[in-house]
Design a protein around this motif. Structure first.
Motif, mmCIF file in Angstrom:
data_model
loop_
_atom_site.group_PDB
_atom_site.id
_atom_site.type_symbol
_atom_site.label_atom_id
_atom_site.label_comp_id
_atom_site.label_asym_id
_atom_site.label_seq_id
_atom_site.Cartn_x
_atom_site.Cartn_y
_atom_site.Cartn_z
ATOM 1 N N PHE A 117 28.942 1.071 -2.537
ATOM 2 C CA PHE A 117 30.107 0.187 -2.633
ATOM 3 C C PHE A 117 29.792 -1.221 -2.150
ATOM 4 O O PHE A 117 30.564 -2.137 -2.380
ATOM 5 C CB PHE A 117 31.282 0.800 -1.865
ATOM 6 N N ASN A 118 28.673 -1.384 -1.509
ATOM 7 C CA ASN A 118 28.248 -2.731 -1.129
ATOM 8 C C ASN A 118 27.214 -3.302 -2.094
ATOM 9 O O ASN A 118 27.194 -4.495 -2.369
ATOM 10 C CB ASN A 118 27.717 -2.734 0.301
ATOM 11 N N THR A 119 26.387 -2.428 -2.654
ATOM 12 C CA THR A 119 25.396 -2.943 -3.611
ATOM 13 C C THR A 119 26.008 -3.116 -4.996
ATOM 14 O O THR A 119 25.506 -3.877 -5.811
ATOM 15 C CB THR A 119 24.216 -1.968 -3.774
ATOM 16 N N GLY A 120 27.096 -2.408 -5.254
ATOM 17 C CA GLY A 120 27.701 -2.472 -6.583
ATOM 18 C C GLY A 120 27.232 -1.378 -7.514
ATOM 19 O O GLY A 120 27.651 -1.310 -8.665
ATOM 20 N N ALA A 121 26.366 -0.461 -7.032
ATOM 21 C CA ALA A 121 25.819 0.581 -7.914
ATOM 22 C C ALA A 121 26.781 1.758 -8.025
ATOM 23 O O ALA A 121 26.468 2.885 -7.677
ATOM 24 C CB ALA A 121 24.466 1.051 -7.389
ATOM 25 N N LEU A 122 27.973 1.474 -8.511
ATOM 26 C CA LEU A 122 28.975 2.529 -8.654
ATOM 27 C C LEU A 122 28.599 3.440 -9.825
ATOM 28 O O LEU A 122 27.836 3.073 -10.697
ATOM 29 C CB LEU A 122 30.357 1.927 -8.892
#
Lengths: 216, 416, 119, 1012
Positions: free
Chosen positions: B400-405
Motif C-alpha cells: 500500500f506504500n509502494t503502489g503494488a496493489l
C-alpha cells in the motif's frame, strides 16, 4: 434567439420560435405503454406538464433573494424544503440545497429571466443553469395520490409532515425525483428526462389498484 | 484422537452414543508457548493445525475471545473457488482449493466439501470481456475454468431465467467445475479437533487485551486469563484485526464492514450449482439441508455490529428473483451479518509487521472462507520459518506504500 | 437502516438517500510532492477503523448533494451527532457522553463474548 | 360430511359458511374462520407430516407462529405452489389444496419411517462429519443421496402470477401485537392524537383475549376487543393492520411489517374488477417509538415420544376449543408446571370430553384454576409429569410418574393412563425476537423462567414480552407504554380508561424443561426438543459430551433452532438441557439472540414491485423511438439502453451483426454516419475558479484553453490510476461544459463535488448536471460537412470552424452547440440540442442525409472506429490499475502544472514508476483473419509450462473493415519498448495466436482525416 455573450459566461437560448416539432420526455412512453384515460373511479390521476422553463440557481441566499425580488417579485425560500409560488401560481422557486434553488416558470420565459437575473446579480458569485430540456413535471392528483406516493417514495408524505409548500429531493423506487406539494390536492414530481419512462410506468403499475388514469 | 468412520458409528450406536470423546480439550493456559495464534476461526485453527502437522511446532496456543469458529467462519455463505484474475491471488486460492480437495481425509472430519461448481454470470458485454479475461488467465495459471454461453448456463441451471425477457439478460458465464461449497462450521471444528490432537491448546473465552512488545519484538500477550508469552504471534482476527492492530500500535489499510447473508426455508433440491452475478449483485446456492443460501453485498459503512442495512437485503433478493423468477413464492427464513475486514484492493494481508515476531493474516474481505486451508498453510509456514511463504509474500502490507496493489475489484465486485 | 439527520436539510432522512464515504477528516496533504511514499500510502489507504466512536463522511446523494460528517458508534450503530463539512466533532473518544456509554455494550467482558443463540 | 372433533357450538367461526378443502388428496370441510390446522383437527386428521431426519409421523402441536410440524405445501396449480406454509397460520378458504411436504409413498404409510426407525440410532448429532469420508472420491455420490432427502416443500417451477408491493410509512408509535397490552397501548396512543400503527399477525385482533376465560368489565373479552378495535378503526390517526407480522426490527426504529392481504382468500390473489390485488405487502415503517406487545409462547415439556401426533401445547388445546369449536381428541392428560395451563383441562372438560388426569409437576398445586379443576372433579396428580407418550400414529396413552426435579429422576414406575391427547406446558417464553434483532442481549429472569428483552432507545415493551402475564397488569402496562410513547412524540396522554378484570391468583410455577425418564436420556425413548429438525435431548447431551459447550455450538452441532420455526418452542428447553448436562445455569450457557425474520417472509414481498420490467430503470434518449422503429439491437450501458448496431433486413433476412457493423464502419469512413451520443455525461461548470479547478482534477493543462475551444482530458484518482476521460469545452472565460463517459456521469459529478466541498471550498465554482438537458447527435464521416451545411447556419469553413472548436447556431432550425471533436478519427460534428427537439433534428438530418447515404451506427461501430484510432474506453481499456503513462498519453500529463493535481504524486511511487508496467499498445495478429479474443492473455514464451507467465491481455479487439483485418488494443508489460516484437496468445481450444506489438493507432496516424 438572442444569445448574450459577456466575456465571462455564455448563455444560450435553447428554444426556437420556428415551427418545429417538440417532444416531451414521455412521448416514447405514451406510444409504447399507452395512457389509460381517467374515469370517475380513478382515485389517482397523472398529468404531465412538459416544456416548462427550469433554471437551477446556485449561489448565496441573500444575493439570489435580492435578485429574485427585483426581477420576479418573488422571495427566495430560505428554509430548507420550502417551495414558494408567485401570485399567479405559474412560477415557483424551491429550496434544493443551501446554495441551490430550482426555478420553474412558464415555458419560453426562462432565457430572458436568466439574463435579467444575471444582470441583477452582477459580480456576485453565482451560477444559473438551464435544465429545462432535462426534466419534466408530472402532476399527481386524486384521493389516493398520497397513498400511491407512499408506495413509491421513501420520504414521509403524511400531510402532517408534508404540508402544502414543501418540496424535497428523494428516492423514488430506484430513481430520484423532486417531490413538491403545491396545493392540498396536487403533488408535483419533477423527473429527469431519461427516468421519466420508468417513473411513469412505476406509477401506472403501483396505481392500478386505484384505477389510475392519465390526463393527456 | 478417536478416529471417525462408518464402522465406528455403528459401534457407538450400539453403546447408545455414550462413549463419544470430547473433540477438543478445554485446557488451562500455560505461561508460555512457542507460537500464539490470536483468533480461533477457521484460519487461526488451521494455522495451528499446519504448524503442528507440517512444521512440528506443537507448543501452540489458539486464543479465542468467544467460542471457536464463531466469527465469520460461522457466518459466511460457504463458497469455495479459485478462479481469481491476478496471478498472485489465483496462486493463493488455488493452493487453498487443492488443500480443500483432501481436507476431510486429512483431518478425519467430513467438511462436506462439495465440488458442485461455481458459475459467475455475465449480463453485459463488459461482463463478458471480464469473464473471458479471467478465464484465459485462470487456464494459463492452471485453474480449471471455462466460458459458457447463455444456453450452457441454462443447461446447468434449469431454474434460471436465461431468456431475453430479463431486464439484464444472461449473456454467459464463467464456470469452475472444481469450485463448490463446504460445511462452514465443520471446518473450524475439524481443524480444532485435529490441532488439539497434536497438543495445541485451544483457549476459548480468552480475550487478548494487549500485546507485550519490548524493543520492537513481540514477547506475548495480555489476556483476561493472565499473560501468555511467545516470541511468535500470529493475529488472525478478521473483522477485529483493526482493533488488534491498534493495540499493537499499528495502523492498517483496512476497514471493517457488515456483510449480510440470508437463507430461505428448506426446499426440495432445485439448484445444483453455485450461481454468482456481479452485475445484478447477488449469489446463491442450495445447501444439503435444502436452504437457499444467499449472499448480499457489503454495506458501505464501517460496522462491527454483525448486522447491516435492510435495503441491502432487498436489493439482493431483487437480484435473486430477477435471475430466478420462480423463487418469488419462496420465503426468506433468516438473515444475519458478519464483519468483514476489507482492503482497498480486495486482497488480503499476509504480512510481517514493524513489530518483530508479530504477523497479521487479515483483510480477506468477502473471500476468507474459501481461502481457509490455503491461508492457514502458508501462514503456518511463514510463522514457522520466519520468512513469508512465497505464495504469501505478495500480500505484504508494504504494497500500500509502494503502489503494488493486486486489484481484484474488477474481477470480483461481489467476491465470495 | 439508519435514520440520518442531514445538517443541511435540517431533518432526519432515510439512509437510502445517503452514501457513506469513509473516514472523515482525511485531509489531502498540502504539498503532495514533499510526501514520502509511506506518507502518501498512509493518506490513500490507512484508516483508523475503530470499534466504537467513528467520525465518517457521508453525502446526501439523493437530497441536497452535500457532504457532511457523522459521529457514529460502529458497534451499536448509534448516530451521536452530524456536523457540517469544515466543523469539528463535539464527541470524540475522550468526550463520550454518559448516555452513549450506557448504550455501548461493554466490549471486553467474557459474558458478552458468549455471543449466544442466534436463531 | 362430519367433522368428528367439531363442537356443536362455540368458537368464532362462521358456521353458516362451509368451506371445502383437500389435504393429501382427501376432501374435507371446514368453516369460514378456521385455520387449516383447526379444520384438519376438526376432521380428525392426526398425521400432517413426516419428520425430516427420522421420518416419524407428526401432528399439529401449536395454534400459531410457533408450529414446527404442520408445515405443508399449498397450491392447486404449478404456478400457485407455496412451500412450507404453517397450517396454523393459514386461514381456510374454499377450494384450498394442501399436501404434506414429506412422506413416501404417503404420509400415512411412509416407508422412510421404517428406515428412520432402523437407522435412527446411527444418526447421532454430527454424524455427517464423522462418516462418508472414504473413499474420498465417493463423497459427491454420497451427497447426491443425502440431497434427495433435503428440504421441506418445493419451489414452483413457474413464474409467480402474483404481485407484491411496499408501502413506506412513518408513525409516532408502532404497536406490535394486538393482545391486551397492544390494544391498550394503541388506545392510549391513539386517543392522544399521535400517529399510530397497530399490527398483529393473526386474522383478527385480540391476541390472548381471543381464547381467555376471563371477563373484561364482566363481559366476554371479545366484546371489549370488538369495541376497542372499532374505536381504533374510526380514528384517522390510527392504522390497523391485521394479518401483519412485524418481522424485522432494524436500526433506528425501522421495522418491516409483512401484511398478508390475500392469502386468506386464495392461493393466488383473487381478481377483483379485472385486476389482481397484491398478494402481500411489505410496510417499511420508520417509527418514533415502538411498543412491543408481542406476548409469550408456551413451552412444551420434553418427555419420551413427545412428538407422536396427539401431543399438543396446553394453550393450543384451549385455542382450538375456544376459538374454533374444535376439541382435538376425546381423552386428555395434561402435564404442566404451572397454573395457567389448567385452562386446557377446564376447556376440555367443558366441551363434554373426558380429562383423564392432570399431572402437575408441583408438589402442592394451588391457585384459582387448580381449584376450579378440583371442583370439576378432575383428577390432579401432584409432583408428577407425563414421562412418556404411548402410541404410533396417535397417542394411545401416557405414562405418568412422580418426578424429582432437583435430582432429575423419576420416582417409581408411575401409571399408564389411557388417553388420545397429551397437553403439556412448561411455562412461557416471552417473544423477545424483535427486541433482540438490533443486537440488545436479553436477560434471564428466574422469577418468570424466561428471557426478557433489554430495551434500546426508542422502544417500550408491555405485557407478556416483559414476563407480565396477569391480564389487569398487562392492560395497565400496555396503556402506560402507549401513553409514554405518545408523550415522547409530543402528545398529551389521557388518563387511563381500562376495563376491570378480576385479578386471578395463580400458584407459583416450577422450573421444568426436560422431564426425567426411568432410563438415562441416551437410552430413553426419544425426547424431542426441536421437532422440525428432529433434535432430541439425547442429541444435546451427546453434543455437550463432545465438547460443544456454548449454546451456539450446541445449536450448530445439532441443528437445533435452525428450522422454519426458528426454535420458538425448543430453544429454551434446549438451553436448559445443555445447562443440565454441563452443570451450569441457563444464562451461563448463553443468551438468546434472534435474527430477522420473526416468521419467514415471501421473497416476492421483499422484492415488491422491483422485478421484471421495473427491476431497474431503463433510461432512454430522446431518439429511442426512432431506434426501435429502425430495428436496432440494444446494449445495456449502465441503466441506459443504447443502440448497439442497426441490422438491416436484406431479402427478408436480418443482417448479421458482423455485416451490420462492417457496413456501418464503412459508411463512416467513406460517407457519413450518425450516432446518438446523448448518454454521455455533461456537466455545466461556472465560476471564476472553474479553470483552476479543471487543472486540479484533470491530468493535463487548462490554463490557456480559449473560449470556443475544446480539449480532451484524463482524470485520475489520487492513486494515479485513470478513472474517466472526456472533452471539456471552454464556453466563456468562467464557463465550461465537461463531458464524461456514459457510465461515469454520476461518479464524476460527485468526484468534482467532493473535492470542492471538502478540500477546496474556497474555489468559486458551481457544477450542475446537464446530461439530460442536451441530446447529442454525432455526425461523422467525409461527407459530414456537406450534410451539415444543408441544415445549419453555422459557418463550417475549415479555417473558421477548426478541429477542436465549438460553435453555436441553428441546426434544423433548432438552437444548437456544435463541437468539432472526433471519436472516430473522421471529420465530425457533435451537435447538442435541447433534448425535446432532438428527434426533429435527427429526422431532419436523415431527410437531408439520404443522398449522402447517412447511416445510423451504434456502440459497436463506435468501438471499432475509436479503437482503430487508439482511443481508449475507460473501464474497458483501463481497469483501475492503469496510469496515464501506462496508456502512453504523456501528452495529456501536465508534469509542470503548479498545483499537484489529483493523481500526480502517485506516479512516482516505486510501483507506478516501474519500467515493466503493463502499457497500452496495439496488436496486429499475424493472421489478419484472426480476431483476437477480448480478454485473451499475452505470453512471451508460448512453450512455457503451466502456470505460464502472463505479460498482458487484450482489452479491445475487432475486425476492421478499413484494414480488412483483425486488430486489437492490449496492455503488455514494458510494451512501449517492445514495438515490433511478437507475442503469443494461447487460447482455450489449444490454438496459439501470434501477434505483433504495434502502435495503437491503426488508421490515419497523423490525424489528417479529422482535420479536413
Amino acid at each position: 434567439m438572442s444569445n448574450t455573450v459577456d466575456d465571462k459566461i455564455k448563455t444560450f437560448d435553447t428554444r426556437t420560435d420556428a415551427n418545429v416539432p417538440i417532444e416531451s420526455p414521455l412521448a416514447y412512453t405514451y406510444r409504447r405503454s399507452g395512457a389509460p384515460a381517467p374515469d370517475k373511479n380513478s382515485k389517482a390521476v397523472l398529468h404531465e406538464r412538459p416544456f416548462l422553463g427550469h433554471l437551477t440557481l446556485r449561489g448565496g441566499a441573500i444575493v439570489l433573494d435580492e435578485a429574485l425580488r427585483s426581477v420576479l417579485d418573488m422571495s427566495l425560500p430560505a428554509e430548507p424544503q420550502s417551495l414558494l409560488f408567485d401570485a399567479s401560481g405559474e412560477r415557483s422557486v424551491q429550496w434544493i440545497s443551501p446554495d441551490e434553488w430550482l426555478l420553474i416558470v412558464p415555458g419560453g420565459e426562462e432565457f430572458e429571466l436568466e439574463n435579467r437575473l444575471r444582470e441583477a446579480l452582477g459580480d456576485a458569485h453565482f451560477a444559473i443553469t438551464n435544465v429545462g430540456g432535462g426534466q419534466t413535471v408530472v402532476d399527481l392528483e386524486g384521493e389516493a395520490a398520497s397513498e400511491l406516493l407512499m408506495k413509491s417514495v421513501i420520504y414521509d408524505v403524511h400531510p402532517q409532515h408534508f404540508p402544502v409548500g414543501k418540496g424535497v429531493t428523494t428516492v423514488f423506487a430506484k430513481a430520484s425525483v423532486i417531490l413538491r406539494r403545491p396545493s392540498e390536492t396536487r403533488w408535483e414530481l419533477v423527473v429527469r428526462r431519461s427516468f421519466a419512462d420508468y417513473v411513469y410506468r412505476w406509477l401506472l403499475d403501483a396505481g392500478a389498484e386505484y384505477g389510475i388514469g392519465v390526463q393527456r | 484422537m478417536q478416529r471417525y468412520s462408518g464402522f465406528g458409528l455403528v459401534k457407538h450406536a450400539l453403546s447408545h452414543h455414550e462413549n463419544w470423546q470430547r473433540q477438543w480439550r478445554n485446557p488451562t493456559p500455560k505461561k508460555a508457548y512457542d507460537v500464539i495464534i490470536i483468533g480461533g476461526g477457521g484460519h487461526g485453527l488451521g494455522t495451528a493445525y499446519y504448524l503442528a502437522k507440517e512444521f512440528g511446532i506443537r507448543n501452540v496456543a489458539v486464543i479465542e475471545k468467544g467460542w471457536l469458529g464463531g466469527g465469520n467462519t460461522a457466518r459466511n455463505t460457504t463458497i469455495v473457488r479459485s478462479n481469481y484474475l491476478w496471478d498472485e491471488a489465483a496462486a493463493l486460492y488455488e493452493h487453498s482449493l487443492k488443500l480443500w480437495e483432501g481436507l476431510s481425509q486429512d483431518i478425519n472430519y467430513n467438511v462436506m466439501f462439495s465440488q458442485r461448481g461455481v458459475l459467475n454470470v455475465g449480463h453485459t458485454l463488459q461482463d463478458m470481456r471480464d469473464i473471458q479475461r479471467r478465464v484465459n488467465a485462470n487456464r494459463l495459471n492452471g485453474v480449471d475454468s471455462e466460458v459458457l454461453d447463455a444456453k450452457g448456463v441454462q443447461e446447468l441451471v434449469p431454474a434460471m431465467d436465461c431468456s431475453q425477457n430479463a431486464r439484464y439478460p444472461v449473456m454467459g458465464a464463467s464456470w469452475q467445475p472444481r469450485a463448490g461449497v463446504a460445511r462452514h462450521d465443520a471446518v473450524a471444528w475439524g481443524f480444532a479437533r485435529a490441532a488439539d490432537a497434536y497438543g495445541v491448546d485451544i483457549l476459548q473465552q480468552t480475550e487478548v487485551t494487549g500485546f507485550k512488545i519490548r524493543d520492537g519484538q513481540i514477547h506475548g500477550v495480555h489476556t483476561n486469563r493472565g499473560d501468555i508469552e511467545a516470541k511468535t504471534v500470529g493475529c488472525v482476527t478478521a473483522g477485529n484485526s483493526g482493533v488488534m492492530a491498534k493495540m499493537a500500535g499499528l495502523k492498517m489499510p483496512m476497514e471493517s464492514h457488515p456483510l449480510q447473508a440470508l437463507v430461505s426455508e428448506p426446499l426440495k433440491p432445485v439448484l445444483d450449482t453455485v450461481v454468482m452475478s456481479n452485475h445484478v449483485h447477488g449469489y446463491i446456492s442450495q445447501s444439503d439441508k435444502g436452504d437457499l443460501v444467499i449472499g448480499a453485498g457489503i454495506d458501505g459503512y464501517n460496522g462491527y455490529g454483525q448486522r447491516g442495512s435492510y435495503p441491502t437485503v432487498e436489493h439482493t433478493l431483487q437480484a435473486i428473483v430477477e435471475m430466478f423468477p420462480s423463487f418469488s413464492r419462496v420465503r426468506m427464513n433468516r438473515q444475519w451479518g458478519g464483519i468483514v475486514d476489507t482492503c482497498p484492493d480486495a486482497c488480503p494481508i499476509l504480512s510481517k509487521t514493524k513489530v518483530k515476531g508479530l504477523y497479521f493474516n487479515c483483510g480477506w474481505g468477502t473471500g476468507g472462507f474459501k481461502a481457509t486451508p490455503g491461508s492457514a498453510h502458508v501462514f503456518a509456514s511463514s510463522l514457522a520459518k520466519g520468512e513469508m511463504h512465497p505464495i504469501a509474500a505478495p500480500f505484504s502490507i508494504d504494497r500500500f506504500n509502494t503502489g503494488a496493489l493486486i486489484d481484484e475489484h474488477g474481477a470480483a465486485g461481489v467476491a465470495h | 437502516m439508519f435514520y440520518i439527520y442531514c445538517p443541511y436539510c435540517g431533518e432526519h432522512r432515510e439512509e437510502e438517500e445517503f452514501h457513506p464515504k469513509g473516514e472523515a477528516h482525511i485531509a489531502r496533504p498540502a504539498d503532495p510532492e514533499s510526501c514520502s511514499d509511506e506518507e502518501w500510502g498512509d493518506y490513500l489507504f490507512f484508516r483508523t477503523n475503530p470499534r466504537g466512536i467513528h467520525h465518517e463522511m457521508w453525502v446526501h446523494a439523493v437530497g441536497c448533494r452535500k457532504f457532511f460528517n457523522i459521529t457514529r458508534n460502529t458497534a451499536t450503530y448509534a448516530i451521536l451527532e452530524t456536523y457540517r463539512m469544515g466543523e469539528q466533532p463535539s464527541i470524540t473518544d475522550d468526550t463520550r457522553e454518559p448516555l452513549e456509554v450506557a448504550q455501548t455494550p461493554t466490549e471486553t467482558t467474557p459474558a458478552d463474548n458468549l455471543e449466544g443463540v442466534r436463531a | 360430511m362430519s367433522q368428528p372433533n367439531r363442537l356443536d357450538r362455540g368458537g368464532s367461526i362462521d358456521r353458516s359458511r362451509e368451506l371445502s378443502f383437500t389435504f393429501n388428496g382427501q376432501s374435507y370441510r371446514g368453516y369460514a374462520g378456521d385455520t387449516l390446522a383447526s379444520a384438519l383437527l376438526a376432521n380428525g386428521v392426526d398425521i400432517v407430516n413426516r419428520s425430516f431426519k427420522y421420518s416419524r409421523p407428526r401432528g399439529i402441536v401449536a395454534a400459531g407462529a410457533e408450529e414446527p410440524n404442520a408445515v405443508i405445501q399449498l397450491g392447486s396449480t404449478e404456478a400457485a405452489q407455496v412451500p412450507n406454509v404453517r397450517a396454523t397460520q393459514q386461514a381456510l378458504f374454499d377450494g384450498l389444496e394442501a399436501r404434506s411436504t414429506n412422506g413416501w409413498p404417503n404420509v400415512q404409510r411412509d416407508l422412510m419411517g421404517l428406515v428412520g426407525k432402523l437407522s435412527g440410532g446411527f444418526m447421532p448429532p454430527g454424524f455427517y462429519y464423522k462418516t462418508f469420508m472414504a473413499p474420498a472420491s465417493m463423497w459427491m455420490t454420497y451427497e447426491k443421496f443425502i440431497r434427495k432427502g433435503a428440504g421441506l416443500g418445493r419451489a414452483p417451477a413457474e413464474r409467480d402470477p402474483d404481485t407484491y408491493d411496499h408501502v413506506n410509512r412513518h408513525c409516532d408509535v408502532l404497536v406490535v401485537g394486538a393482545g391486551p397490552a397492544g390494544l391498550a397501548a394503541a388506545l392510549a396512543a391513539g386517543r392522544s392524537g399521535s400517529l399510530v400503527i397497530l399490527a398483529d399477525e393473526q386474522e383478527t385482533m385480540g391476541g390472548s383475549l381471543l381464547d381467555t376465560r376471563e371477563l373484561l368489565d364482566e363481559r366476554p373479552a371479545e366484546q371489549w376487543v370488538a369495541e376497542v378495535t372499532a374505536e381504533l378503526e374510526a380514528m384517522d390517526n390510527v392504522l390497523l393492520l391485521p394479518r401483519t407480522t412485524a418481522n424485522g426490527y432494524h436500526d433506528h426504529n425501522f421495522v418491516t411489517l409483512h401484511e398478508r392481504r390475500t392469502e386468506h382468500l386464495g392461493e393466488t390473489a383473487p381478481e377483483h374488477n379485472g385486476r389482481r390485488p397484491v398478494r402481500s405487502r411489505l410496510h417499511r415503517v420508520r417509527a418514533g417509538l415502538v411498543v412491543l406487545a408481542t406476548g409469550a409462547h408456551e413451552r412444551p415439556l420434553v418427555y419420551g415420544n413427545n412428538d407422536v401426533p396427539g401431543n399438543l401445547l396446553a394453550g393450543a388445546v384451549s385455542s382450538y376449543i375456544r376459538r374454533y369449536g374444535v376439541v382435538p381428541g376425546s381423552k386428555l392428560v395434561l402435564s404442566t408446571s404451572n397454573d395457567h395451563a389448567y385452562r386446557a383441562a377446564l376447556d376440555w372438560a367443558e366441551s363434554g370430553r373426558e380429562v383423564a388426569a392432570i399431572a402437575d409437576a408441583r408438589a402442592e398445586p394451588k391457585g384459582e384454576l387448580v381449584e376450579q379443576a378440583r371442583a370439576k372433579g378432575i383428577r390432579i396428580i401432584p409432583g408428577a409429569a407425563v414421562v412418556e407418550a404411548r402410541g404410533q400414529n396417535r397417542v394411545s396413552g401416557a405414562r405418568v410418574a412422580r418426578i424429582n426435579i432437583d435430582d432429575f429422576r423419576v420416582e417409581g414406575d408411575g401409571e399408564l393412563l389411557e388417553c388420545d391427547t397429551i397437553a403439556s406446558s412448561g411455562g412461557y417464553s416471552p417473544v423477545i425476537h424483535l427486541a433482540s434483532h438490533t443486537g440488545a442481549r436479553p436477560t434471564w429472569r428466574d422469577d418468570i423462567l424466561g428471557f426478557v428483552p433489554n430495551m434500546v432507545d426508542g422502544v417500550q415493551a408491555a405485557g407478556g414480552v416483559q414476563g407480565v402475564y396477569a391480564t389487569p397488569e398487562v392492560l395497565v402496562g400496555g396503556w402506560t407504554a402507549g401513553a409514554e410513547a405518545a408523550r415522547v412524540a409530543g402528545f398529551e396522554a389521557l388518563e387511563a380508561a381500562l376495563p376491570s378484570v378480576e385479578t386471578r391468583h395463580d400458584g407459583e410455577a416450577v422450573a421444568l424443561y426436560q422431564v426425567p425418564h426411568q432410563k438415562a436420556t441416551l437410552r430413553a425413548p426419544k425426547q424431542f426438543v426441536d421437532m422440525q429438525n428432529d433434535v432430541s435431548a439425547a442429541a444435546i447431551e451427546v453434543a455437550t459430551r463432545e465438547g460443544f459447550e456454548s449454546i451456539e455450538h450446541v445449536k450448530r452441532y445439532t441443528a437445533m433452532g435452525f428450522g422454519t420455526d426458528q426454535g420458538k418452542l425448543g430453544n429454551i428447553n434446549g438451553m436448559a438441557i445443555a445447562a443440565r448436562c454441563l452443570g451450569r445455569t441457563i444464562p451461563e450457557v448463553g443468551t438468546t439472540v434472534f435474527r430477522p425474520n420473526y416468521t419467514p417472509v415471501t421473497f416476492g414481498a421483499i422484492v415488491g414491485r422491483h422485478c421484471r420490467e421495473l427491476f431497474d430503470p431503463k433510461r432512454y434518449t430522446a431518439m429511442h423511438q426512432w431506434h426501435v422503429e429502425q430495428g436496432a439491437e440494444f446494449e445495456d450501458v449502465g441503466q441506459w439502453k443504447r443502440p448497439w448496431y442497426f441490422p438491416r433486413r436484406v431479402q427478408g433476412r436480418q443482417e448479421s451483426m458482423h455485416d451490420a457493423v462492417a457496413r456501418e464502419c464503412r459508411a463512416v469512413r467513406e460517407k457519413v454516419g450518425i450516432l446518438d451520443a446523448s448518454t454521455l455525461g455533461k456537466i455545466d461548470i461556472q465560476g471564476p475558479d472553474a479553470r483552476e479547478f479543471l487543472g486540479r482534477v484533470y491530468t493535463n493543462k487548462w490554463a490557456k484553453l480559449a473560449p470556443g475551444r475544446v480539449r480532451y482530458g484524463l482524470m485520475c484518482k489520487d492513486d494515479g490510476m485513470v478513472f474517466d476521460d472526456g472533452t471539456t469545452s471552454c464556453l466563456a472565460e468562467n464557463h465550461f461544459l465537461m463531458t464524461t463517459s456514459t457510465g461515469g456521469a454520476a461518479t464524476v459529478l460527485e468526484w468534482l463535488e467532493v473535492w470542492h466541498q471538502t478540500e477546496w471550498p474556497e474555489l468559486e465554482v458551481y457544477f450542475n448536471s446537464v446530461t439530460d438537458h442536451w441530446a447529442t447527435l454525432t455526425v461523422t464521416g467525409p461527407e459530414a460537412r456537406k450534410l451539415m451545411s444543408e441544415v445549419t447556419d453555422i459557418d463550417l469553413d475549415r479555417e473558421s470552424f477548426k478541429f477542436m472548436d465549438w460553435r453555436e447556431g441553428k441546426v434544423a432550425n433548432v438552437p444548437a452547440r456544435v463541437f468539432r471533436i472526433s471519436f472516430t478519427g473522421e471529420l465530425a460534428y457533435e451537435i447538442n440540442v435541447q433534448a425535446n427537439y432532438a428527434l426533429h433534428v435527427w429526422e431532419t438530418l436523415f431527410a437531408h442525409g439520404e443522398k449522402y447515404e447517412l447511416t445510423p451506427y451504434g456502440t459497436e461501430t463506435m468501438h471499432v472506429l475509436r479503437a482503430e484510432k487508439g482511443f481508449i474506453i475507460a473501464g474497458q481499456d483501463t481497469d483501475g490499475s492503469v496510469t496515464p503513462e501506462d496508456l502512453g498519453m504523456h501528452w495529456a500529463i501536465g508534469y509542470d502544472k503548479p498545483f499537484s493535481w489529483i493523481g500526480k504524486r502517485a506516479l512516482t511511487r516505486p510501483d507506478t514508476a516501474r519500467a515493466d508496467r503493463k502499457q497500452m499498445v496495439g496488436l496486429k495478429p499475424k493472421d489478419p483473419k484472426v480476431i483476437l479474443e477480448e480478454g485473451a492473455q499475452i505470453v512471451f514464451e508460448p512453450e512455457h509450462a503451466i502456470p505460464m507467465p502472463m505479460k498482458g491481455h487484450v482489452t479491445s479487439s475487432y475486425y476492421s473493415p478499413t484494414l480488412d483485418s483483425g486488430f486489437a488494443l492490449a496492455v503488455v508489460k514494458g510494451g512501449h519498448q517492445r514495438m515490433g516484437e511478437t507475442v503469443y496468445l494461447p487460447m482455450v481450444d489449444g490454438q496459439v495466436h501470434e501477434a505483433e506489438i504495434v502502435s495503437p493507432i491503426f488508421v490515419d496516424p497523423k490525424g489528417e482525416r479529422q482535420n479536413v
